[in-house]
Design a protein around this motif. Structure first.
Motif, PDB file in Angstrom:
ATOM      1  N   MET A   1      28.822  43.880 107.854  1.00 48.02           N
ATOM      2  CA  MET A   1      27.592  44.447 107.362  1.00 48.02           C
ATOM      3  C   MET A   1      26.465  43.462 107.640  1.00 48.02           C
ATOM      4  O   MET A   1      26.546  42.303 107.292  1.00 48.02           O
ATOM      5  CB  MET A   1      27.709  44.702 105.859  1.00 48.02           C
ATOM      6  CG  MET A   1      26.394  45.024 105.204  1.00 48.02           C
ATOM      7  SD  MET A   1      26.502  45.268 103.416  1.00 48.02           S
ATOM      8  CE  MET A   1      26.934  43.649 102.866  1.00 48.02           C
ATOM      9  N   ALA A   2      25.437  43.940 108.233  1.00 44.58           N
ATOM     10  CA  ALA A   2      24.264  43.111 108.465  1.00 44.58           C
ATOM     11  C   ALA A   2      23.308  43.262 107.289  1.00 44.58           C
ATOM     12  O   ALA A   2      23.066  44.368 106.816  1.00 44.58           O
ATOM     13  CB  ALA A   2      23.568  43.544 109.742  1.00 44.58           C
ATOM     14  N   LEU A   3      22.787  42.144 106.825  1.00 39.92           N
ATOM     15  CA  LEU A   3      21.793  42.166 105.771  1.00 39.92           C
ATOM     16  C   LEU A   3      20.416  42.002 106.391  1.00 39.92           C
ATOM     17  O   LEU A   3      20.243  41.267 107.360  1.00 39.92           O
ATOM     18  CB  LEU A   3      22.038  41.045 104.766  1.00 39.92           C
ATOM     19  CG  LEU A   3      23.356  41.097 104.010  1.00 39.92           C
ATOM     20  CD1 LEU A   3      23.469  39.901 103.079  1.00 39.92           C
ATOM     21  CD2 LEU A   3      23.484  42.392 103.231  1.00 39.92           C
ATOM     22  N   THR A   4      19.444  42.689 105.835  1.00 36.40           N
ATOM     23  CA  THR A   4      18.065  42.595 106.290  1.00 36.40           C
ATOM     24  C   THR A   4      17.247  41.930 105.199  1.00 36.40           C
ATOM     25  O   THR A   4      17.424  42.222 104.019  1.00 36.40           O
ATOM     26  CB  THR A   4      17.504  44.000 106.594  1.00 36.40           C
ATOM     27  OG1 THR A   4      18.339  44.612 107.580  1.00 36.40           O
ATOM     28  CG2 THR A   4      16.086  43.927 107.113  1.00 36.40           C
ATOM     29  N   THR A   5      16.349  41.037 105.580  1.00 39.64           N
ATOM     30  CA  THR A   5      15.517  40.310 104.620  1.00 39.64           C
ATOM     31  C   THR A   5      14.077  40.789 104.708  1.00 39.64           C
ATOM     32  O   THR A   5      13.541  40.969 105.794  1.00 39.64           O
ATOM     33  CB  THR A   5      15.581  38.801 104.899  1.00 39.64           C
ATOM     34  OG1 THR A   5      16.948  38.380 104.812  1.00 39.64           O
ATOM     35  CG2 THR A   5      14.748  38.014 103.899  1.00 39.64           C
ATOM     36  N   THR A   6      13.467  41.009 103.559  1.00 43.94           N
ATOM     37  CA  THR A   6      12.056  41.398 103.453  1.00 43.94           C
ATOM     38  C   THR A   6      11.547  40.854 102.124  1.00 43.94           C
ATOM     39  O   THR A   6      12.129  39.922 101.574  1.00 43.94           O
ATOM     40  CB  THR A   6      11.888  42.934 103.580  1.00 43.94           C
ATOM     41  OG1 THR A   6      10.497  43.268 103.638  1.00 43.94           O
ATOM     42  CG2 THR A   6      12.574  43.691 102.472  1.00 43.94           C
ATOM     43  N   TYR A   7      10.486  41.418 101.580  1.00 47.20           N
ATOM     44  CA  TYR A   7       9.966  40.969 100.296  1.00 47.20           C
ATOM     45  C   TYR A   7       9.302  42.129  99.562  1.00 47.20           C
ATOM     46  O   TYR A   7       8.894  43.117 100.164  1.00 47.20           O
ATOM     47  CB  TYR A   7       8.994  39.799 100.452  1.00 47.20           C
ATOM     48  CG  TYR A   7       7.787  40.094 101.310  1.00 47.20           C
ATOM     49  CD1 TYR A   7       6.616  40.608 100.758  1.00 47.20           C
ATOM     50  CD2 TYR A   7       7.813  39.877 102.686  1.00 47.20           C
ATOM     51  CE1 TYR A   7       5.514  40.896 101.537  1.00 47.20           C
ATOM     52  CE2 TYR A   7       6.716  40.158 103.480  1.00 47.20           C
ATOM     53  CZ  TYR A   7       5.574  40.665 102.904  1.00 47.20           C
ATOM     54  OH  TYR A   7       4.490  40.959 103.683  1.00 47.20           O
ATOM     55  N   SER A   8       9.195  41.977  98.236  1.00 42.43           N
ATOM     56  CA  SER A   8       8.520  42.987  97.418  1.00 42.43           C
ATOM     57  C   SER A   8       7.015  42.826  97.581  1.00 42.43           C
ATOM     58  O   SER A   8       6.527  41.711  97.752  1.00 42.43           O
ATOM     59  CB  SER A   8       8.919  42.857  95.951  1.00 42.43           C
ATOM     60  OG  SER A   8       8.545  41.596  95.451  1.00 42.43           O
ATOM     61  N   THR A   9       6.282  43.926  97.531  1.00 42.94           N
ATOM     62  CA  THR A   9       4.835  43.853  97.752  1.00 42.94           C
ATOM     63  C   THR A   9       4.034  43.694  96.468  1.00 42.94           C
ATOM     64  O   THR A   9       2.837  43.449  96.526  1.00 42.94           O
ATOM     65  CB  THR A   9       4.320  45.107  98.489  1.00 42.94           C
ATOM     66  OG1 THR A   9       4.622  46.257  97.711  1.00 42.94           O
ATOM     67  CG2 THR A   9       4.941  45.212  99.867  1.00 42.94           C
ATOM     68  N   GLY A  10       4.672  43.834  95.331  1.00 46.55           N
ATOM     69  CA  GLY A  10       3.967  43.694  94.059  1.00 46.55           C
ATOM     70  C   GLY A  10       4.901  43.171  92.988  1.00 46.55           C
ATOM     71  O   GLY A  10       6.122  43.177  93.149  1.00 46.55           O
ATOM     72  N   ALA A  11       4.319  42.705  91.896  1.00 46.43           N
ATOM     73  CA  ALA A  11       5.122  42.254  90.766  1.00 46.43           C
ATOM     74  C   ALA A  11       5.842  43.453  90.146  1.00 46.43           C
ATOM     75  O   ALA A  11       5.345  44.581  90.198  1.00 46.43           O
ATOM     76  CB  ALA A  11       4.235  41.579  89.730  1.00 46.43           C
ATOM     77  N   LEU A  12       7.018  43.203  89.570  1.00 44.47           N
ATOM     78  CA  LEU A  12       7.809  44.269  88.962  1.00 44.47           C
ATOM     79  C   LEU A  12       8.140  43.930  87.522  1.00 44.47           C
ATOM     80  O   LEU A  12       8.579  42.814  87.237  1.00 44.47           O
ATOM     81  CB  LEU A  12       9.128  44.459  89.716  1.00 44.47           C
ATOM     82  CG  LEU A  12       9.038  44.923  91.150  1.00 44.47           C
ATOM     83  CD1 LEU A  12      10.387  44.787  91.822  1.00 44.47           C
ATOM     84  CD2 LEU A  12       8.560  46.350  91.196  1.00 44.47           C
ATOM     85  N   ALA A  13       7.960  44.902  86.645  1.00 50.15           N
ATOM     86  CA  ALA A  13       8.402  44.760  85.260  1.00 50.15           C
ATOM     87  C   ALA A  13       9.927  44.889  85.239  1.00 50.15           C
ATOM     88  O   ALA A  13      10.527  45.476  86.140  1.00 50.15           O
ATOM     89  CB  ALA A  13       7.773  45.839  84.386  1.00 50.15           C
ATOM     90  N   PHE A  14      10.563  44.373  84.197  1.00 50.55           N
ATOM     91  CA  PHE A  14      12.020  44.424  84.114  1.00 50.55           C
ATOM     92  C   PHE A  14      12.560  45.853  84.101  1.00 50.55           C
ATOM     93  O   PHE A  14      13.700  46.098  84.465  1.00 50.55           O
ATOM     94  CB  PHE A  14      12.526  43.657  82.886  1.00 50.55           C
ATOM     95  CG  PHE A  14      12.354  44.420  81.598  1.00 50.55           C
ATOM     96  CD1 PHE A  14      13.390  45.171  81.085  1.00 50.55           C
ATOM     97  CD2 PHE A  14      11.152  44.385  80.914  1.00 50.55           C
ATOM     98  CE1 PHE A  14      13.230  45.880  79.905  1.00 50.55           C
ATOM     99  CE2 PHE A  14      10.979  45.086  79.737  1.00 50.55           C
ATOM    100  CZ  PHE A  14      12.017  45.846  79.224  1.00 50.55           C
ATOM    101  N   ASP A  15      11.734  46.822  83.700  1.00 52.14           N
ATOM    102  CA  ASP A  15      12.191  48.204  83.585  1.00 52.14           C
ATOM    103  C   ASP A  15      11.656  49.121  84.698  1.00 52.14           C
ATOM    104  O   ASP A  15      11.787  50.340  84.621  1.00 52.14           O
ATOM    105  CB  ASP A  15      11.837  48.769  82.224  1.00 52.14           C
ATOM    106  CG  ASP A  15      10.340  48.758  81.943  1.00 52.14           C
ATOM    107  OD1 ASP A  15       9.575  48.124  82.705  1.00 52.14           O
ATOM    108  OD2 ASP A  15       9.932  49.371  80.938  1.00 52.14           O
TER     109      ASP A  15
END
Length: 92
Positions: free
Chosen positions: A1-15
């Motif tokens: 399985m190949a994993l792809t790396t990126t990033y989140s574009t905004g902050a996220l609340a725990f829920d």
């Protein structure tokens, strides 16, 4: 399985139930088969349940991890979850 790396574009609340990434190409072939998992750099796993562009609907705290808040631009890896015992399963 190949994993792809990126990033989140905004902050996220725990829920938060939706996560927007800088880039996303769905590795799932659809139908019955492997599920797409996402892993934050801080260790939280999420099961991807829906995809609209680069916004993912997710189940947070997957695989026994804890759902926590995340900062914007946190690194994320994603890929297919494979059967236990396969060589790639240890990655996810």
């Amino acid at each position: 399985m190949a994993l792809t790396t990126t990033y989140s574009t905004g902050a996220l609340a725990f829920d938060a139930k939706n996560i927007t990434l800088a880039a996303f190409t769905n590795p799932s072939t659809g139908g019955i088969g492997p599920k797409t998992l996402l892993r934050f750099a801080t260790g939280e796993y999420c099961l991807v349940t829906s995809v609209t562009g680069t916004t993912l609907g997710v189940v947070r705290g997957y695989k026994g991890s804890m759902a926590v808040a995340h900062s914007a631009y946190e690194g994320v890896q994603y890929g297919l979850m494979l059967e236990r015992g396969s060589a790639a399963a240890k990655d996810f």
